[in-house]
Design an enzyme around this catalytic site. Structure first.
Site, short mmCIF file in Angstrom:
data_model
loop_
_atom_site.label_atom_id
_atom_site.label_comp_id
_atom_site.label_asym_id
_atom_site.label_seq_id
_atom_site.Cartn_x
_atom_site.Cartn_y
_atom_site.Cartn_z
N CYS A 192 36.57 41.03 107.39
CA CYS A 192 35.87 40.07 108.25
C CYS A 192 35.20 39.07 107.31
CB CYS A 192 34.85 40.83 109.09
SG CYS A 192 33.76 39.75 110.02
N GLU A 243 30.74 29.22 112.73
CA GLU A 243 31.68 28.90 113.80
C GLU A 243 32.92 28.26 113.14
OE1 GLU A 243 32.37 29.30 117.08
OE2 GLU A 243 34.11 28.11 116.48
N CYS A 299 26.01 40.75 112.84
CA CYS A 299 26.37 39.45 112.29
C CYS A 299 25.18 38.77 111.62
CB CYS A 299 26.88 38.61 113.46
SG CYS A 299 27.47 37.02 113.01
N SER A 328 37.96 33.77 115.57
CA SER A 328 37.07 33.96 116.72
C SER A 328 36.16 32.75 116.88
CB SER A 328 36.22 35.23 116.49
OG SER A 328 35.30 35.40 117.52
N CYS A 364 23.50 30.97 119.34
CA CYS A 364 23.64 32.10 120.27
C CYS A 364 22.39 32.97 120.16
CB CYS A 364 24.89 32.93 119.93
SG CYS A 364 26.41 31.99 120.09
N GLU A 379 28.33 36.60 104.15
CA GLU A 379 28.72 38.00 104.13
C GLU A 379 30.15 38.23 104.58
OE1 GLU A 379 25.82 39.36 106.91
OE2 GLU A 379 27.14 38.99 108.60
N CYS A 410 24.77 29.05 110.88
CA CYS A 410 25.59 28.65 112.02
C CYS A 410 24.74 27.77 112.93
CB CYS A 410 26.07 29.89 112.77
SG CYS A 410 27.17 29.50 114.17
N CYS A 456 22.35 36.53 118.19
CA CYS A 456 23.00 36.60 116.88
C CYS A 456 21.99 36.37 115.74
CB CYS A 456 24.11 35.56 116.81
SG CYS A 456 24.92 35.49 115.20
N1 SAH Z 1 31.20 31.92 115.81
C1 SAH Z 1 32.32 32.75 116.07
C2 SAH Z 1 32.58 33.82 115.01
C3 SAH Z 1 31.39 34.51 114.41
S1 SAH Z 1 30.52 35.66 115.42
C4 SAH Z 1 32.21 33.36 117.45
O1 SAH Z 1 31.22 33.09 118.13
O2 SAH Z 1 33.13 34.05 117.88
C5 SAH Z 1 31.63 37.02 115.55
C6 SAH Z 1 31.40 37.88 116.77
O3 SAH Z 1 30.21 38.68 116.62
C7 SAH Z 1 31.20 37.07 118.04
O4 SAH Z 1 31.92 37.66 119.12
C8 SAH Z 1 29.70 37.21 118.26
O5 SAH Z 1 29.37 36.95 119.59
C9 SAH Z 1 29.47 38.63 117.81
N2 SAH Z 1 28.08 39.00 117.54
C10 SAH Z 1 27.08 38.23 117.06
N3 SAH Z 1 25.94 38.94 116.95
C11 SAH Z 1 26.21 40.18 117.40
C12 SAH Z 1 25.44 41.37 117.55
N4 SAH Z 1 24.16 41.43 117.21
N5 SAH Z 1 26.06 42.48 118.03
C13 SAH Z 1 27.39 42.45 118.35
N6 SAH Z 1 28.17 41.36 118.22
C14 SAH Z 1 27.60 40.24 117.76
#
Ligand code: SAH
Length: 348
Positions: A105, A164, A337, A195, A116, A92, A112, A119
């Site tokens: 974005c 990532e 995300c 990021s 996390c 996406e 991934c 996410c």
């Molecule tokens: N892997 C990278 C980039 C992708 S995630 C990273 O971790 O930075 C992009 C951003 O979205 C990250 O800051 C992540 O922590 C955040 N993110 C993921 N799920 C989310 C959610 N449900 N609400 C808000 N931010 C979220």
């Protein structure tokens, strides 16, 4: 010989390939222009290139392109696009309009592997890396979309979609090189932000490679125990090492680092957490983006209430830190995300 994705070649590599095919160097400028300025996605569209060379190129190269599966506009103006890839995978991208800019974005991986816990993408697991062409095509499609909808095109890119970026280092760096190349798209490096969840070795590598863009780190917790719980990447990349890597990055590049901190209700949103966060940021200049959690069915966290968010932000501002609040966009179109892609791939 296996065909190569022509969109992954630098200008110099394209020159070398054309010289190997017995062409003069200036042909490379023409072909590069078709690829990166006129943005064609077939050799037949290269009308000032001889049929013979077009055939030779087609024998040797292909276009690793992506297609739009599902654009969705949000009531708040953001627009989310699901891209389908040649193997049926879906990633996406999001267009985020603001007063003075249009941000794209984009994704770097299918799924991934960082796990996390908050996410939606993480629930897919890691499927595969995107190629340079698949990354840059997301930009081209979103840029076209932005222009067709009455705007000026994209001014900024954030590598914050699925995946990532630092686990797909070479394709991501190639894509940045292509997008910033003044012979092609020519976007200023200062308008690109990568990021990361905080891969220490790769942050050091970025510093050594003279990374010209902005670096953002998803911190989300300022102490190891909590961070390892919500972001398992912290178990092998603990905060002391992350801090060393960020200090090194700043020393080498001179850049300020963006710290992303998403507030999860009752988990990481107390004043003590804010104090610890401020402590973490002492070794290098930072900008802190406090992010509102975007709830989705695959995570049981809740977003912090307005009062808690304000108290957290005001505490940091009281320490003279630069703090911005990022309210989540496109909630009505499943903008957390990874949400849209997992919906599309399940055929919902
Ligand atoms: N892997 C990278 C980039 C992708 S995630 C990273 O971790 O930075 C992009 C951003 O979205 C990250 O800051 C992540 O922590 C955040 N993110 C993921 N799920 C989310 C959610 N449900 N609400 C808000 N931010 C979220």
């Amino acid at each position: 010989m296996q065909k190569q994705d022509i969109l992954s070649l630098s200008f110099d590599e394209l020159c070398d390939s054309l010289v190997e095919l017995g062409e003069k160097k200036f042909r490379a400028s023409q072909v590069y222009q078709w690829l990166w300025q006129k943005r064609v996605r077939s050799f037949d569209e290269m009308s000032n290139v001889s049929q013979q060379l077009r055939d030779q190129l087609a024998e040797r190269f292909f276009f690793q392109t992506v297609k739009v599966a599902k654009p969705q506009k949000s009531a708040d103006g953001s627009c989310k696009v699901a891209f389908s890839l040649h193997d049926g995978a879906v990633v996406e991208g999001v267009l985020i309009p603001a007063k003075d800019r249009m941000t794209a974005c984009i994704s770097t991986q299918v799924g991934c592997g960082m796990h996390c816990t908050f996410c939606a993408t993480a629930t897919m697991g890691f499927i595969r890396n995107l190629s340079c062409g698949e990354i840059t095509d997301q930009f081209f499609i979103l840029d076209k979309f932005a222009r067709e909808n009455g705007g000026n095109g994209i001014s900024n890119i954030v590598y914050m979609g699925m995946g990532e970026p630092l686990m797909n280092y070479s394709a991501v760096m190639e894509s940045i090189a292509r997008l910033t190349d003044t012979k092609g798209v020519g976007l200023a490096p200062s308008r690109i932000t990568l990021s990361t969840s905080g891969i220490v070795s790769q942050i050091k590598k970025l510093a050594d490679d003279g990374f010209p863009c902005n670096l953002a780190v998803s911190l989300h917790a300022p102490k190891d125990m909590l961070r390892s719980q919500i972001m398992p990447v912290n178990k092998t990349n603990p905060l002391a090492k992350l801090s060393d890597a960020l200090a090194y990055f700043h020393e080498k590049t001179g850049s300020r680092i963006t710290i992303e901190y998403m507030l999860l209700n009752g988990v990481n949103d107390s004043i003590q957490h804010a104090r610890d966060l401020a402590e973490f940021t002492k070794r290098f200049p930072v900008k802190i983006n406090v992010i509102e959690f975007n709830p989705h069915p695959k995570a049981s966290y809740k977003k912090s209430d307005k009062q808690t968010l304000d108290a957290f932000v005001n505490f940091l501002k009281g320490l003279n830190l630069v703090v911005n609040v990022r309210y989540s966009k496109g909630r009505d179109i499943a903008a957390a995300c990874g949400q849209l892609a997992s919906k599309v791939s399940k055929g919902k």
